[in-house]
Design an enzyme around this catalytic site. Structure first.
Site, PDB file in Angstrom:
ATOM      1  N   TYR A 214     -32.386 -29.466  44.732  1.00 54.07           N
ATOM      2  CA  TYR A 214     -32.110 -27.722  44.350  1.00 54.07           C
ATOM      3  C   TYR A 214     -32.253 -27.428  45.558  1.00 54.07           C
ATOM      4  CZ  TYR A 214     -36.524 -29.464  41.405  1.00 54.07           C
ATOM      5  OH  TYR A 214     -37.177 -29.933  40.126  1.00 54.07           O
ATOM      6  N   SER A 245     -28.365 -31.498  36.428  1.00 48.46           N
ATOM      7  CA  SER A 245     -29.464 -30.793  37.692  1.00 48.46           C
ATOM      8  C   SER A 245     -30.618 -31.630  37.666  1.00 48.46           C
ATOM      9  CB  SER A 245     -29.864 -29.900  36.753  1.00 48.46           C
ATOM     10  OG  SER A 245     -30.815 -29.689  35.785  1.00 48.46           O
ATOM     11  N   ASP A 246     -31.520 -31.150  38.938  1.00 53.89           N
ATOM     12  CA  ASP A 246     -33.128 -31.703  38.790  1.00 53.89           C
ATOM     13  C   ASP A 246     -33.609 -31.441  38.107  1.00 53.89           C
ATOM     14  OD1 ASP A 246     -35.209 -33.342  40.185  1.00 53.89           O
ATOM     15  OD2 ASP A 246     -35.200 -32.471  42.277  1.00 53.89           O
ATOM     16  N   TRP A 247     -34.842 -31.157  37.671  1.00 51.87           N
ATOM     17  CA  TRP A 247     -35.657 -30.786  36.504  1.00 51.87           C
ATOM     18  C   TRP A 247     -36.578 -29.453  36.860  1.00 51.87           C
ATOM     19  CZ3 TRP A 247     -34.025 -35.644  34.954  1.00 51.87           C
ATOM     20  CH2 TRP A 247     -33.544 -35.320  33.803  1.00 51.87           C
ATOM     21  N   ASN A 265     -31.169 -30.394  33.236  1.00 47.94           N
ATOM     22  CA  ASN A 265     -32.198 -30.671  33.162  1.00 47.94           C
ATOM     23  C   ASN A 265     -33.502 -29.299  33.140  1.00 47.94           C
ATOM     24  OD1 ASN A 265     -31.515 -33.134  31.266  1.00 47.94           O
ATOM     25  ND2 ASN A 265     -31.124 -33.706  32.644  1.00 47.94           N
TER      26      ASN A 265
END
Length: 690
Positions: A214, A245-247, A265
């Site tokens: 992030y 990507s991170d959520w 994501n």
């Protein structure tokens, strides 16, 4: 048209099939493969429970019968259904057992497959820069070499069952509360020598995917940082898998695709209409889309086409007896005995009544409640584990922090007291704000949970409980549950024994009883340094907008500063005693071959973790006093000697020359250290000239 992957096809055939999909798919269909779908709807359906469903996380084209990636999180186990809950990653880091970690990975791969998932986010290896980091429990420790070896083992195990493993969070994600905004400033050498080598080790071992972080790095978010995702990951390392990507809030602009991000994501917030418009306007080349799809599909088809080790992955494999046995083994091997002045092990004849105290002794406490949460079929608490081991009549719950005097009065009548203290998900864990939806609203009431710690010690009421019970019962043992270092200065002198068990998983209570009564000797070693004071640590601000990461932290910082820690990296006591001798080191074509002999001088069988460190000449450039470059766990019966052999690669001794953009080996005298911890007193030395 049938473009489904077929078992047994070759890499060339996979390449041809992927090329055909890219040729036939429309631009809209290809862009749709570059994001997840359905996450927010699933969250609403599950009432806010994360990982209640497999998350569609890239790939997939119904018209062309192309399958999708279905994601489940970790790393304590599969975050789906009622899966096996292992000790947290930091606990397993304390076990220093790569074979065990590979087997744990296999369990995760099997249980993911049994529950409809083919994509795992269990490999978390962000470096523990500071103990206050709320998500510390999800990583293995503070040392890059250790992180790389353990993470590579986990990824290898997961992928053995054709589940794609992703390594996260790439990179520099070591502060939790500010992770969505913080800009980590770092120089090229520190980045490559300290914060990235473990990622490279895991990818070199075959891990097929990377999850971006992030935070920002040097002014740009990691999910759209070309230096990280293209220049280093693909250019310097040759990685050919895909990056996602991170959520939520993991990417902010469509140009992330051109920077090297393949999948957004969990939803197409930027990799949907925005990305499509950017391609149609000419801002992003169509080749960027084709390249991303090729990476995603090649990885997906390679795993889907490979032969499975098992005939089937049925639901009855989830939390099966065999899997629970591995969780039990991990809990036994990860406990670290920090102090023992004759209190342990308990003898069943002498200790006929055990008083247990502390709120944490009676609750299921397996770690934070964020994305890594596992919902096992049961959790054995400390109290339940001791009752199961001794019988109900021989164990009494004395009380908790609410009334330490009453608890002490009960403990006074017992032959021994066990006080369980530490943290829960309220005190540390993944920070999840109440609204994590980004541009899409989640219609489920949420409240913020987790985050970085604001206190590195225990709470005042827990300290009072320890002191009061210790004054009443001289055989008081303190069990510390925490995901990273805990300062113990205020109370450790009041008790004869201390053991840190971390978050020990579903079998933690049963394992604790065996450890306390000497059926198994504690054998874990600290995967981090416990400082004597918080002032000995690097600067940490959980609300910072920007921070600079330097080359030193943990044991390298304290050794550089000449500061003695409370407990050193790699430290841990045993019911046995071990002796070291015959340290040898010789140059080979590939590096340095090291051998050392270790003997069990005690009266019980036990495991020892042998550690190898290397010191550098340090004339050309500033280097740490020494760095971990090998470790092995060995089981020895009383009187038994084992000679262990290590190979230290030459490349692991190099330093990064930022001006030349190359790795250099400094000629001169290197010092080889071997022993039971990073403490000078615990190490043999041998010099070798390179």
């Amino acid at each position: 048209m049938d473009l489904l992957p077929r078992k047994g096809i070759t890499d060339d055939e996979i390449g041809g099939q992927v090329a055909r999909i890219i040729e036939l798919a429309t631009l809209e269909e290809k862009i749709a493969m570059m994001s997840g779908h359905g996450f927010f709807e699933q969250i609403r359906e599950s009432g806010g429970r994360l990982s209640a469903h497999p998350y569609r996380a890239g790939g997939g084209c119904e018209r062309l019968t192309v399958p999708a990636l279905y994601f489940t999180d970790g790393p304590r186990g599969v975050a789906r259904g009622n899966s096996t809950c292992f000790p947290c990653t930091m606990a397993r880091g304390a076990a220093f057992d790569v074979d065990l970690e590979r087997r744990i990975g296999e369990v995760m791969g099997i249980e993911a497959r049994a529950q409809g998932c083919n994509f795992s986010g269990a490999v978390c290896v962000n470096l523990l820069r500071h103990p206050a980091w709320g998500r510390a429990q999800e990583t293995y420790g503070e040392d890059p070499w250790h992180l790389g070896e353990m993470g590579a083992a986990l990824a290898t195990g997961i992928q053995a069952h054709n589940v794609v493993a992703t390594v996260k969070h790439f990179a520099l994600n070591s502060i939790e509360n500010a992770r969505f905004k913080i800009d980590v400033r770092i120089d090229p050498r520190t980045l490559r020598e300290v914060y990235l080598p473990h990622f490279k080790r895991i990818l070199d071992a075959g891990c097929a995917s990377v999850m971006s972080a992030y935070n920002k790095m040097n002014g740009e978010y990691c999910g759209q940082n070309r230096e990280l995702l293209t220049d280093i990951l693909r250019g310097e390392w040759g990685f050919d898998g895909f990056v996602h990507s991170d959520w939520v809030l993991g990417v902010y602009r469509a140009y992330a695709a051109a920077a090297g991000l393949d999948v957004e994501n969990p939803e197409p917030i930027h990799f949907g209409a925005e990305l499509l418009a950017a391609v149609k306007s000419g801002a992003i080349e169509p080749q960027v889309i084709d390249t991303a799809c090729r990476r995603i599909l090649t990885t997906l088809y390679r795993f889907a086409s490979a032969e499975d080790p098992l005939d089937n992955y049925s639901i009855d494999l989830v939390a099966s007896p065999a899997h629970r046995a591995i969780a039990h083994e991990a809990a036994l091997k990860s406990a670290v005995m920090l102090k023992n002045h004759g209190a342990l092990p308990f003898d069943k004849i002498e200790v006929r009544l055990v008083a247990v105290a502390g709120r944490l002794a009676i609750i299921a406490n397996t770690g934070d409640n964020g994305s890594s949460r596992v919902w096992p079929p049961y959790v054995v608490t400390a109290l339940d584990g001791l009752k199961d081991y001794l019988g109900d009549a021989k164990v009494v719950f004395a009380g908790d922090e609410g009334d330490s005097d009453a608890a002490a009065e009960t403990a006074k009548a017992a032959d021994a007291a066990v006080v369980v203290v530490g943290y829960t998900a309220r005190d540390e864990g993944e920070f999840i704000p109440g609204d994590m939806s980004g541009d899409v609203r989640v219609e489920v009431p949420q409240k913020s949970i987790g985050g970085d710690r604001d206190n590195l010690g225990l709470s005042p009421d827990q300290i009072a409980l320890i002191k009061t019970i210790a004054a009443a019962n001289p055989r008081t043992v303190v069990i510390v549950i925490a995901g990273s270092p805990v300062l113990m200065n205020e109370w450790i002198d009041d008790v004869p024994a201390v053991m840190q068990t971390f978050y020990a998983g579903m079998e933690g209570g049963r394992a604790l009883a065996k450890l306390l009564f000497g059926e198994v000797s504690p054998s874990g070693k600290l995967p981090f340094t416990v400082p004597a004071s918080a002032s000995d640590l690097p600067f940490f601000d959980r609300d910072a907008e920007s921070i600079e990461y330097g080359p030193y932290h943990g044991y390298t910082l304290l050794e550089k500063s000449g500061i003695r820690p409370a407990f050193a990296f790699g430290y841990g006591q045993s019911y046995a005693r071990f002796g070291y001798r015959a340290l040898k080191a010789r140059r080979s074509r590939a590096g340095i071959v090291v051998s050392v002999s270790v003997i069990n001088l005690g009266e019980v069988a036990a495991d020892e973790i042998v550690q190898i460190y290397v010191g550098f000449p340090g004339r050309m450039v500033d280097r740490p006093k020494k760095l971990l470059r090998g470790f092995k766990r060995v089981s020895l019966i009383p009187g038994e000697t084992a000679t262990l052999r290590f190979e230290v690669p030459l490349d692991s001794l190099r330093w990064y020359d930022a001006s030349a953009k190359s790795w250099r080996l400094e000629p001169g005298t290197h010092t080889i250290y071997a022993g039971s911890s990073s403490r000078d007193d615990d190490l043999l030395r041998r010099e070798i000239t390179l």
